[in-house]
Design a protein around this motif. Structure first.
Motif, PDB file in Angstrom:
ATOM      1  N   ALA A  98     -43.391  -3.575  19.109  1.00  0.00           N
ATOM      2  CA  ALA A  98     -42.416  -3.025  20.057  1.00  0.00           C
ATOM      3  C   ALA A  98     -41.431  -2.100  19.355  1.00  0.00           C
ATOM      4  O   ALA A  98     -41.110  -1.014  19.858  1.00  0.00           O
ATOM      5  CB  ALA A  98     -41.672  -4.164  20.761  1.00  0.00           C
ATOM      6  N   ASP A  99     -40.945  -2.515  18.184  1.00  0.00           N
ATOM      7  CA  ASP A  99     -39.959  -1.700  17.464  1.00  0.00           C
ATOM      8  C   ASP A  99     -40.560  -0.380  17.000  1.00  0.00           C
ATOM      9  O   ASP A  99     -39.914   0.674  17.078  1.00  0.00           O
ATOM     10  CB  ASP A  99     -39.414  -2.475  16.263  1.00  0.00           C
ATOM     11  N   LEU A 100     -41.797  -0.419  16.519  1.00  0.00           N
ATOM     12  CA  LEU A 100     -42.415   0.816  16.024  1.00  0.00           C
ATOM     13  C   LEU A 100     -42.725   1.786  17.162  1.00  0.00           C
ATOM     14  O   LEU A 100     -42.535   3.005  17.014  1.00  0.00           O
ATOM     15  CB  LEU A 100     -43.676   0.493  15.233  1.00  0.00           C
ATOM     16  N   LEU A 101     -43.181   1.279  18.291  1.00  0.00           N
ATOM     17  CA  LEU A 101     -43.435   2.158  19.429  1.00  0.00           C
ATOM     18  C   LEU A 101     -42.138   2.793  19.917  1.00  0.00           C
ATOM     19  O   LEU A 101     -42.097   3.979  20.267  1.00  0.00           O
ATOM     20  CB  LEU A 101     -44.112   1.376  20.558  1.00  0.00           C
ATOM     21  N   MET A 102     -41.064   1.996  19.928  1.00  0.00           N
ATOM     22  CA  MET A 102     -39.759   2.521  20.341  1.00  0.00           C
ATOM     23  C   MET A 102     -39.280   3.589  19.356  1.00  0.00           C
ATOM     24  O   MET A 102     -38.813   4.657  19.773  1.00  0.00           O
ATOM     25  CB  MET A 102     -38.735   1.390  20.406  1.00  0.00           C
ATOM     26  N   MET A 103     -39.412   3.321  18.057  1.00  0.00           N
ATOM     27  CA  MET A 103     -38.936   4.275  17.056  1.00  0.00           C
ATOM     28  C   MET A 103     -39.748   5.573  17.100  1.00  0.00           C
ATOM     29  O   MET A 103     -39.193   6.661  16.917  1.00  0.00           O
ATOM     30  CB  MET A 103     -38.999   3.653  15.661  1.00  0.00           C
ATOM     31  N   LYS A 104     -41.043   5.478  17.352  1.00  0.00           N
ATOM     32  CA  LYS A 104     -41.842   6.703  17.422  1.00  0.00           C
ATOM     33  C   LYS A 104     -41.448   7.522  18.650  1.00  0.00           C
ATOM     34  O   LYS A 104     -41.332   8.752  18.581  1.00  0.00           O
ATOM     35  CB  LYS A 104     -43.336   6.367  17.443  1.00  0.00           C
ATOM     36  N   ALA A 105     -41.206   6.861  19.794  1.00  0.00           N
ATOM     37  CA  ALA A 105     -40.762   7.588  20.985  1.00  0.00           C
ATOM     38  C   ALA A 105     -39.414   8.269  20.735  1.00  0.00           C
ATOM     39  O   ALA A 105     -39.192   9.415  21.144  1.00  0.00           O
ATOM     40  CB  ALA A 105     -40.660   6.634  22.174  1.00  0.00           C
ATOM     41  N   PHE A 106     -38.543   7.570  20.020  1.00  0.00           N
ATOM     42  CA  PHE A 106     -37.244   8.148  19.661  1.00  0.00           C
ATOM     43  C   PHE A 106     -37.428   9.375  18.769  1.00  0.00           C
ATOM     44  O   PHE A 106     -36.817  10.429  18.999  1.00  0.00           O
ATOM     45  CB  PHE A 106     -36.386   7.089  18.968  1.00  0.00           C
ATOM     46  N   GLU A 107     -38.286   9.270  17.744  1.00  0.00           N
ATOM     47  CA  GLU A 107     -38.522  10.402  16.847  1.00  0.00           C
ATOM     48  C   GLU A 107     -39.046  11.615  17.615  1.00  0.00           C
ATOM     49  O   GLU A 107     -38.628  12.756  17.365  1.00  0.00           O
ATOM     50  CB  GLU A 107     -39.526  10.002  15.753  1.00  0.00           C
ATOM     51  N   GLU A 108     -39.969  11.375  18.546  1.00  0.00           N
ATOM     52  CA  GLU A 108     -40.505  12.480  19.351  1.00  0.00           C
ATOM     53  C   GLU A 108     -39.408  13.153  20.167  1.00  0.00           C
ATOM     54  O   GLU A 108     -39.401  14.381  20.340  1.00  0.00           O
ATOM     55  CB  GLU A 108     -41.609  11.953  20.268  1.00  0.00           C
ATOM     56  N   GLN A 109     -38.443  12.351  20.653  1.00  0.00           N
ATOM     57  CA  GLN A 109     -37.349  12.916  21.440  1.00  0.00           C
ATOM     58  C   GLN A 109     -36.402  13.733  20.557  1.00  0.00           C
ATOM     59  O   GLN A 109     -35.897  14.780  20.979  1.00  0.00           O
ATOM     60  CB  GLN A 109     -36.570  11.795  22.146  1.00  0.00           C
ATOM     61  N   VAL A 110     -36.170  13.295  19.326  1.00  0.00           N
ATOM     62  CA  VAL A 110     -35.345  14.071  18.383  1.00  0.00           C
ATOM     63  C   VAL A 110     -35.982  15.431  18.135  1.00  0.00           C
ATOM     64  O   VAL A 110     -35.293  16.462  18.118  1.00  0.00           O
ATOM     65  CB  VAL A 110     -35.158  13.305  17.051  1.00  0.00           C
ATOM     66  N   ILE A 111     -37.297  15.439  17.935  1.00  0.00           N
ATOM     67  CA  ILE A 111     -37.996  16.702  17.706  1.00  0.00           C
ATOM     68  C   ILE A 111     -37.882  17.605  18.930  1.00  0.00           C
ATOM     69  O   ILE A 111     -37.603  18.804  18.816  1.00  0.00           O
ATOM     70  CB  ILE A 111     -39.473  16.439  17.349  1.00  0.00           C
ATOM     71  N   ALA A 112     -38.068  17.023  20.128  1.00  0.00           N
ATOM     72  CA  ALA A 112     -37.964  17.806  21.363  1.00  0.00           C
ATOM     73  C   ALA A 112     -36.590  18.456  21.480  1.00  0.00           C
ATOM     74  O   ALA A 112     -36.468  19.643  21.832  1.00  0.00           O
ATOM     75  CB  ALA A 112     -38.239  16.911  22.573  1.00  0.00           C
ATOM     76  N   ALA A 113     -35.531  17.703  21.179  1.00  0.00           N
ATOM     77  CA  ALA A 113     -34.170  18.241  21.262  1.00  0.00           C
ATOM     78  C   ALA A 113     -33.920  19.294  20.193  1.00  0.00           C
ATOM     79  O   ALA A 113     -33.246  20.305  20.442  1.00  0.00           O
ATOM     80  CB  ALA A 113     -33.160  17.102  21.128  1.00  0.00           C
ATOM     81  N   SER A 114     -34.454  19.090  19.000  1.00  0.00           N
ATOM     82  CA  SER A 114     -34.273  20.052  17.908  1.00  0.00           C
ATOM     83  C   SER A 114     -34.863  21.396  18.262  1.00  0.00           C
ATOM     84  O   SER A 114     -34.333  22.444  17.877  1.00  0.00           O
ATOM     85  CB  SER A 114     -34.934  19.534  16.624  1.00  0.00           C
ATOM     86  N   VAL A 115     -35.974  21.379  18.996  1.00  0.00           N
ATOM     87  CA  VAL A 115     -36.665  22.612  19.353  1.00  0.00           C
ATOM     88  C   VAL A 115     -36.077  23.242  20.616  1.00  0.00           C
ATOM     89  O   VAL A 115     -35.888  24.457  20.692  1.00  0.00           O
ATOM     90  CB  VAL A 115     -38.175  22.332  19.534  1.00  0.00           C
ATOM     91  N   SER A 116     -35.741  22.405  21.605  1.00  0.00           N
ATOM     92  CA  SER A 116     -35.279  22.944  22.893  1.00  0.00           C
ATOM     93  C   SER A 116     -33.822  23.376  22.884  1.00  0.00           C
ATOM     94  O   SER A 116     -33.433  24.332  23.564  1.00  0.00           O
ATOM     95  CB  SER A 116     -35.472  21.913  24.000  1.00  0.00           C
ATOM     96  N   GLY A 117     -32.977  22.660  22.120  1.00  0.00           N
ATOM     97  CA  GLY A 117     -31.542  22.937  22.138  1.00  0.00           C
ATOM     98  C   GLY A 117     -30.884  22.544  23.456  1.00  0.00           C
ATOM     99  O   GLY A 117     -29.779  22.994  23.759  1.00  0.00           O
ATOM    100  N   ARG A 118     -31.523  21.687  24.240  1.00  0.00           N
ATOM    101  CA  ARG A 118     -30.962  21.235  25.511  1.00  0.00           C
ATOM    102  C   ARG A 118     -30.056  20.030  25.298  1.00  0.00           C
ATOM    103  O   ARG A 118     -30.425  19.092  24.592  1.00  0.00           O
ATOM    104  CB  ARG A 118     -32.061  20.870  26.505  1.00  0.00           C
TER     105      ARG A 118
END
Length: 441
Positions: free
Chosen positions: A374-394
């Protein structure tokens, strides 16, 4: 063979120079170019001069130069190592100070501070990857810029250059410490690592074909031993935790499994002595005073006080393994490609891999252990969201990254800290330049 070190004015550069010197018989580098930005010119010249003295002492015919012209530096490169800190240690100080002032973990690669380090870093390294792809398309990018796993995934998913591998010193430190615990040669110890950068676990400890995990766990319970690098003060682990998990935690896990204790410790240290970044700035000043000594022609021992010591040694080993098609097994940040069934193939994980001239081949792990799934799936989803924000600037993407992080998990405090960090780092966040925080009604 040519190596380009991006962030060449870093205090870690003497370590990578030492690593290249020691491996020269099997990894015959003939050209090293150090490159940095205008604000790093003085440090680049100091480090360049020291590196030149080190090479001269070794008696090797390696051409060394340093420059502020990145595109010129990249011409004919075979390997490009990245060790940058966008905004410098002053930015790290804000990453630590602002969250801590709100009673939240303030750390350079975890929590709110780690998110903003990624926000500042990913656009810069995507720009570098574009240059590498155009100027030296056959070169490997060896990334040890933190947060290494997130940055490596961002480059592989959003950059044009696909020859990218991330490295970290934590698996190296854990292996060395485990060898000490077992009184074994580190070359005889192999830990099976499962997880993500700074969220990786050891699931098996192989010594001559025998799994010594229980012996190491028992030593962690009954001896005063730990795997912590210089930048993390270990709190130790309880017998209940270790025996229940049946996995080796890494030093960064204290932020997630001992959050209250770690926050209390960090706030006390912050109140009494300032941030870790301020302490590191003092270490850096001392190091560069040492580096200026014209008689110095070797890596000074003081460098080991820096929390990232041995990153460079790991990077040199990786470059040598790629060059020699050695099929050595190393722990790297690379694409999952089915190694962990529970994660997407294009997710970057930290995993033992066979290193070939074509790149890492991750060793199959199978399904995640139930106790960390559960923790690893949550952390990977979080990492993907950080990348999305870094690229989108939203703004909304950045806010989601905050509330998805287990060290934040407070929707109102998340907004407060996010808004303060956006203002504090605005000079280094061009993708967020038009962002207007959403005001609560």
């Amino acid at each position: 063979m040519k190596i380009v070190i991006v962030g060449g004015g870093s205090s870690y550069t003497p370590e990578i120079i030492e690593g290249l010197i020691l491996r020269h018989d099997v990894f015959p580098v003939d050209t090293i170019t150090l490159v940095d930005i205008d604000s790093g010119k003085e440090k680049l010249e100091i480090v360049g001069a020291l590196a030149k003295r080190m090479i001269e002492k070794a008696g090797l015919s390696i051409s060394l130069r340093w420059t502020l012209d990145r595109k010129e530096a990249l011409k004919n490169a075979d390997f490009v190592s990245t060790q940058i800190r966008v905004g410098g240690l002053k930015a790290r100080e804000k990453d630590e100070r602002i969250p801590l002032s709100h009673g939240m973990i303030g750390q350079e690669t975890n929590g709110a501070g780690g998110i903003f380090k990624a926000f500042r870093t990913i656009p810069v390294l995507l720009d570098l990857a574009k240059d590498v792809h155009e100027i030296c398309p056959d070169a490997w990018i060896i990334n040890f810029t933190n947060p290494a796993g997130i940055v490596t995934e961002a480059l592989l998913k959003h950059g044009p250059h696909k020859k990218v591998i991330g490295v970290c010193n934590i698996p190296y430190n854990m292996t060395q410490s485990t060898a000490e615990i077992l009184n074994e040669d580190p070359d005889n110890v192999r830990i099976e690592f499962i997880g993500l950068n700074h969220f990786v676990f050891g699931s098996k400890v192989w010594v001559n074909g025998e799994n010594k995990l229980d012996t190491v766990i028992d030593a962690l319970i009954h001896q005063n031993v730990d795997f912590s690098p210089a930048n993390i003060v270990s709190l130790g682990w309880s017998e209940t935790f270790l025996k229940s998990m049946q996995l080796l935690p890494n030093p960064y896990h204290q932020y997630y499994y001992q959050t209250a204790q770690t926050l209390k410790k960090d706030i006390e240290a912050f109140t009494n002595h300032g941030t870790r970044a301020e302490h590191v700035q003092a270490i850096e000043e001392e190091l560069f005073d040492v580096y200026r000594d014209q008689e110095l022609n070797m890596k000074p021992q003081q460098l080991e006080q820096r929390g990232g010591a041995y990153y460079s040694d790991v990077a040199c080993s990786l470059m040598s393994a790629l060059y020699n098609n050695s099929e050595a097994i190393m722990t790297v940040n690379t694409l999952n490609r089915g190694a962990i069934i529970d994660l997407p193939d294009d997710a970057v994980i930290e995993v033992n891999s066979i290193i070939t001239k074509e790149g890492p081949v991750p060793l199959v792990i199978g399904r995640l252990p139930q106790q960390i799934k559960a923790d690893l799936l949550m952390m990977k989803a979080f990492e993907e969201q950080v990348i999305a924000a870094s690229v989108s600037g939203r703004y909304q993407d950045a806010y989601l990254a905050f509330i998805m992080n287990p060290l934040i998990k407070d929707e109102k405090k998340a907004k407060t800290v996010l808004d303060e960090l956006l203002v504090a780092h605005q000079a280094f966040l061009p993708q967020f330049k038009s962002v207007k925080p959403i005001h609560n009604a």
